[in-house]
Motif scaffolding. Structure first.
Motif, mmCIF file in Angstrom:
data_model
loop_
_atom_site.group_PDB
_atom_site.id
_atom_site.type_symbol
_atom_site.label_atom_id
_atom_site.label_comp_id
_atom_site.label_asym_id
_atom_site.label_seq_id
_atom_site.Cartn_x
_atom_site.Cartn_y
_atom_site.Cartn_z
ATOM 1 N N UNK A 15 23.581 -8.938 30.035
ATOM 2 C CA UNK A 15 24.686 -9.906 29.978
ATOM 3 C C UNK A 15 25.637 -9.717 31.160
ATOM 4 N N UNK A 16 25.824 -8.487 31.595
ATOM 5 C CA UNK A 16 26.658 -8.234 32.754
ATOM 6 C C UNK A 16 28.135 -8.027 32.470
ATOM 7 N N UNK A 17 28.558 -8.263 31.249
ATOM 8 C CA UNK A 17 29.952 -8.069 30.860
ATOM 9 C C UNK A 17 29.992 -7.436 29.474
ATOM 10 N N UNK A 18 30.552 -6.256 29.388
ATOM 11 C CA UNK A 18 30.613 -5.558 28.102
ATOM 12 C C UNK A 18 31.408 -6.341 27.064
ATOM 13 N N UNK A 19 32.408 -7.087 27.496
ATOM 14 C CA UNK A 19 33.249 -7.824 26.541
ATOM 15 C C UNK A 19 32.515 -8.967 25.833
ATOM 16 N N UNK A 20 31.340 -9.369 26.345
ATOM 17 C CA UNK A 20 30.550 -10.416 25.677
ATOM 18 C C UNK A 20 29.435 -9.842 24.811
ATOM 19 N N UNK A 21 29.441 -8.536 24.616
ATOM 20 C CA UNK A 21 28.510 -7.869 23.703
ATOM 21 C C UNK A 21 29.360 -7.241 22.608
#
Length: 131
Positions: A15-21
């Protein structure tokens, strides 16, 4: 059962962004229901924005035998967006790309993603006896 930390790390890389997991219980609870009958909490939620993210997550889930559930805005009345077996919810509600617009085609007027349906339906609609 929570996913293994190495699986979560792989998904964050995809995903490349921890905040979207999402893995916190408080975040996951809101993905456990829709407008239907049940309540089933996922193990992880991915808020995707690109086809490459979906592809990578699906490949990983398939390889690891993790169930996946697609989810839009969770307004369904049949439980289709519920992660009955846990696993990964792929949330497409942040995906706001214009995929394709057909101005001259009445039947296949446009293909767009979840967030801009209302905007494009009103901004690009041509006069038609069907609408």
């Amino acid at each position: 059962m929570p996913l293994q930390p190495d699986i979560v790390d792989q998904i964050v890389r995809i995903v490349g962004e921890e905040r979207r997991v999402l893995i916190k219980k408080t975040d996951l609870l809101s993905y456990g229901y829709d407008a239907s009958f049940g309540f089933f909490v996922p193990d992880l939620v991915c808020q995707v924005k690109r086809v490459e993210e979906v592809s990578g997550i699906v490949k990983l889930a398939n390889r690891e035998k993790i169930p996946i559930t697609p989810r839009g805005n969770a307004s369904g009345l049949s439980g289709g967006a519920l992660p009955i077996e846990g696993g990964i919810v792929i949330d497409v509600s942040l995906w706001n790309d214009v995929l394709e617009i057909h101005r001259d085609d009445i039947v296949n007027y446009h293909f767009i993603s979840a967030q801009n349906t209302h905007f494009f339906a009103h901004s690009f609609r041509k006069p038609s006896p069907l609408f």
